[in-house]
Motif scaffolding. Structure first.
Motif, short mmCIF file in Angstrom:
data_model
loop_
_atom_site.label_atom_id
_atom_site.label_comp_id
_atom_site.label_asym_id
_atom_site.label_seq_id
_atom_site.Cartn_x
_atom_site.Cartn_y
_atom_site.Cartn_z
N VAL A 183 0.36 -8.50 1.24
CA VAL A 183 0.01 -8.43 -0.18
C VAL A 183 -1.50 -8.44 -0.36
CG1 VAL A 183 0.21 -9.58 -2.41
CG2 VAL A 183 2.19 -9.51 -0.87
N SER A 184 -2.19 -9.33 0.35
CA SER A 184 -3.64 -9.40 0.21
C SER A 184 -4.31 -8.15 0.75
CB SER A 184 -4.19 -10.65 0.90
OG SER A 184 -4.01 -10.60 2.31
N THR A 185 -3.72 -7.54 1.77
CA THR A 185 -4.25 -6.28 2.30
C THR A 185 -4.20 -5.19 1.24
OG1 THR A 185 -3.60 -6.82 4.58
CG2 THR A 185 -3.94 -4.49 4.05
N LEU A 186 -3.05 -5.08 0.58
CA LEU A 186 -2.91 -4.04 -0.45
C LEU A 186 -3.77 -4.36 -1.67
CD1 LEU A 186 -1.64 -1.40 -1.17
CD2 LEU A 186 0.46 -2.59 -1.80
N GLU A 233 8.91 3.51 3.23
CA GLU A 233 8.79 2.49 2.19
C GLU A 233 7.42 1.81 2.23
OE1 GLU A 233 10.61 2.25 -0.29
OE2 GLU A 233 12.23 3.52 0.43
N MET A 234 6.82 1.67 3.39
CA MET A 234 5.46 1.14 3.45
C MET A 234 4.49 2.12 2.79
SD MET A 234 3.55 -1.45 4.45
CE MET A 234 4.20 -2.35 5.87
N ASP A 235 4.70 3.40 3.04
CA ASP A 235 3.88 4.43 2.41
C ASP A 235 4.08 4.43 0.90
OD1 ASP A 235 2.18 6.74 2.25
OD2 ASP A 235 3.97 7.99 2.13
N ASN A 236 5.33 4.32 0.46
CA ASN A 236 5.62 4.27 -0.98
C ASN A 236 4.94 3.07 -1.63
OD1 ASN A 236 7.17 6.58 -1.07
ND2 ASN A 236 9.12 5.50 -0.82
N ALA A 237 4.95 1.93 -0.93
CA ALA A 237 4.33 0.72 -1.48
C ALA A 237 2.84 0.93 -1.69
CB ALA A 237 4.58 -0.46 -0.54
N ALA A 238 2.18 1.50 -0.70
CA ALA A 238 0.74 1.73 -0.81
C ALA A 238 0.43 2.71 -1.93
CB ALA A 238 0.19 2.24 0.52
N ARG A 239 1.15 3.81 -1.98
CA ARG A 239 0.90 4.84 -2.99
C ARG A 239 1.11 4.30 -4.41
NH1 ARG A 239 1.22 10.43 -1.14
NH2 ARG A 239 1.51 10.52 1.12
N SER A 261 2.15 -3.79 -9.17
CA SER A 261 1.20 -4.68 -8.50
C SER A 261 1.44 -4.64 -7.00
CB SER A 261 1.40 -6.11 -9.01
OG SER A 261 2.62 -6.64 -8.52
N PRO A 262 0.43 -4.99 -6.20
CA PRO A 262 0.63 -5.06 -4.76
C PRO A 262 1.77 -5.97 -4.35
CG PRO A 262 -1.71 -5.08 -5.24
CD PRO A 262 -1.00 -5.19 -6.56
N GLU A 263 1.92 -7.09 -5.03
CA GLU A 263 3.02 -8.00 -4.69
C GLU A 263 4.36 -7.35 -4.96
OE1 GLU A 263 4.35 -12.66 -5.45
OE2 GLU A 263 2.87 -11.72 -6.76
N GLU A 264 4.51 -6.68 -6.10
CA GLU A 264 5.77 -5.99 -6.41
C GLU A 264 6.03 -4.87 -5.40
OE1 GLU A 264 6.07 -6.28 -11.27
OE2 GLU A 264 4.61 -4.90 -10.37
N ALA A 265 4.99 -4.14 -5.04
CA ALA A 265 5.15 -3.03 -4.11
C ALA A 265 5.65 -3.51 -2.75
CB ALA A 265 3.82 -2.30 -3.95
N MET A 266 5.06 -4.59 -2.25
CA MET A 266 5.47 -5.08 -0.94
C MET A 266 6.84 -5.74 -0.97
SD MET A 266 3.08 -3.84 0.73
CE MET A 266 3.91 -4.27 2.25
N ALA A 293 7.47 -7.59 5.41
CA ALA A 293 6.53 -6.85 4.56
C ALA A 293 6.10 -7.63 3.33
CB ALA A 293 7.14 -5.51 4.14
N ASP A 294 6.80 -8.69 2.99
CA ASP A 294 6.42 -9.51 1.84
C ASP A 294 5.49 -10.64 2.22
OD1 ASP A 294 8.41 -10.78 3.33
OD2 ASP A 294 9.27 -11.79 1.59
#
Length: 475
Positions: free
Chosen positions: A241-244, A434-440, A448-453, A235-236
């Motif tokens: 990251v670029s998708t998010l 956790e993927m859902d949490n990252a997006a939200r 940041s998207p990087e931190e989320a992923m 997921a990292d």
């Protein structure tokens, strides 16, 4: 039937419950079907089946029971049908599980790896049903360590749907949807309708509208979810990251505040409409093929469907989920459970489901006084002969648009879909949430998207490592 996913507190699985499930489920398996076949008529069997409780699937149980007088089917609602079925896990841990059950494939490997399902490969071998008879991704999702632990019943695919009248209103060609992420943005800007500073019609909303989730956009961007051996979470990867980052940027440019947009959608669904696209409040929607059946019941909406737009350097992609029917590891009536499984997954079960669904469609058409001939849009069967039967008997009677959409789905199942189960591994419950949490969290601009992923990667890798430690300790 397709259920809209939502956040749940389904991860509150205690260590004791999980451990108990593992112990109970690891009892030695009978090495294949008994040679005597089904029980004789004098020994009527009660088969406990955990099943869907809607009218169509209830009708299927009646059809099966009428055709099998030596078996009394005792259907029980399966409980949570999306997040791994806590009810099933608890029952197996207590030794009170069913003989057969439907199970969601996004958590299938997680449960199969814990020996919560019976290997049905011997029954397949004796019956002549082969893995090649099923859609490839879905049989792979039902297979663990080279053995098949369930028969895939139905599946789905996700496309871009668009309102052709909205396209015409703003000067867009209604026959030409966006094909790239850049075009998706420009089309969205043209299709947005504002009332003052507020949007009253959205061109497109990437997340929590329709049924796309983070997975669809990642697959379009060639983002890898898990290693081939199912042990390493990816997921990292920069592609995630670029998708998010693209999604966050899309909201800021074309959509607006994440929470405000979600509240707008919820205000529409609370009125009884399926989503903003059905209500004419969204011009484009990333959602599943099952909505075709809904849209056929709303003749005022002029729509079309095509594969999702692709980013620069990306690839055509979609994702599929659905359910398989399994034999519980502790079943006391394995031959009868297998007979029900193969009936439900193959043509006889699909004939029964189609007849019940068509009757429901006709009743709806009459009740709502919809003009025209009732139109039945089938779910996608995973058993190829049943899939062909549905196409020839039912889809061929629909219009050119519907037949084209169906053909696109067949092509996707054969060539360019991803399975939800194969992409999440043995910690699927944790990976989904956790993927859902990252997006939200990123879309709400909390991280940041990087931190989320990275957070997603860390948490799911820990869960995956724990799961593999338990698996490896049993081998």
């Amino acid at each position: 039937m397709q259920t809209q996913l939502s956040r749940r507190t389904f991860l509150q699985l205690t260590a004791g419950t999980m451990a108990g499930a593992l112990v109970a489920a690891c009892a030695p398996a009978v090495p294949g079907p008994a040679s005597g076949g089904a029980a004789p008529a004098a020994e009527k069997v009660t088969l406990n089946v955990w099943w869907f409780e809607d009218p169509i699937h209830t009708a299927m149980i009646k059809t099966y029971s009428d055709a099998h007088p030596t078996v009394t089917v005792n259907p029980t609602a399966i409980g949570d049908i999306v997040f791994g079925d806590q009810k099933y896990l608890t029952a197996v841990a207590g030794g009170t599980g069913p003989d057969a059950a439907v199970q969601n494939r996004h958590t299938f490997l997680q449960f199969a790896a814990k020996n919560l399902y019976q290997d049905v490969t011997p029954w397949m071998d004796s019956s002549g049903i082969a893995a090649k008879d099923f859609t490839p991704v879905q049989i792979e999702e039902s297979t663990w360590n080279g053995k098949v632990y369930g028969l895939p019943m139905f599946t789905d695919v996700r496309y871009l749907f668009w309102n052709t009248e909205h396209f015409e209103e703003v000067g867009l060609d209604p026959t030409k949807p966006p094909t790239t992420w850049d075009e998706l943005g420009s089309y969205t800007e043209m299709l947005n309708v504002k009332n003052g500073d507020e949007l009253e019609r959205y061109g497109f909303v990437p997340y929590l509208w329709g049924n796309s989730w983070m997975w669809l956009y990642g697959f379009l961007n060639r983002a890898p979810a898990i290693s081939a051996d199912k042990r390493t979470i990816l997921a990292d990867d920069p592609a995630w990251v670029s998708t998010l980052e693209w999604m966050v940027d899309f909201y800021q440019k074309y959509v607006g505040d994440f929470e405000t947009t979600n509240a707008f959608s919820q205000s529409i669904t609370s009125t009884g409409l399926a989503d903003p696209f059905h209500a004419g409040k969204a011009s484009m929607s990333a959602t599943g093929d099952w909505v075709v059946g809904d849209l056929l019941r709303i003749p005022d909406i002029q729509w079309d469907a095509a594969p999702m737009p692709v980013p620069n350097g990306g690839t055509q992609a979609t994702w599929s989920c659905g359910f398989s029917v399994v034999m519980a590891a502790a079943s006391q009536h394995r031959d009868e459970a297998w007979d029900f499984m193969q009936w439900a997954a193959t043509e006889p079960g699909w004939e029964a489901k189609a007849a019940a669904t068509l009757a429901d469609v006709e009743a709806y058409w009459t009740r709502e006084q919809i003009e025209g001939e009732p139109q039945y849009w089938p779910q996608q069967a995973c058993y190829l002969p049943a899939l062909n039967m549905l196409q020839e008997k039912y889809v061929s009677k629909l219009g050119e648009r519907e037949q084209r959409t169906w053909a696109m789905g067949i092509d996707a199942l054969e060539n360019w879909t991803h399975g939800c189960g194969t992409e999440m591994g043995v910690a699927a419950l944790e990976y989904w949430v956790e993927m859902d949490n990252a997006a939200r969290s990123a879309l709400a601009l909390k991280v940041s998207p990087e931190e989320a992923m990275m957070t997603c990667k860390t948490k799911v890798q820990e869960a995956t490592d724990r799961a593999w430690a338990a698996i490896d300790s049993k081998t």
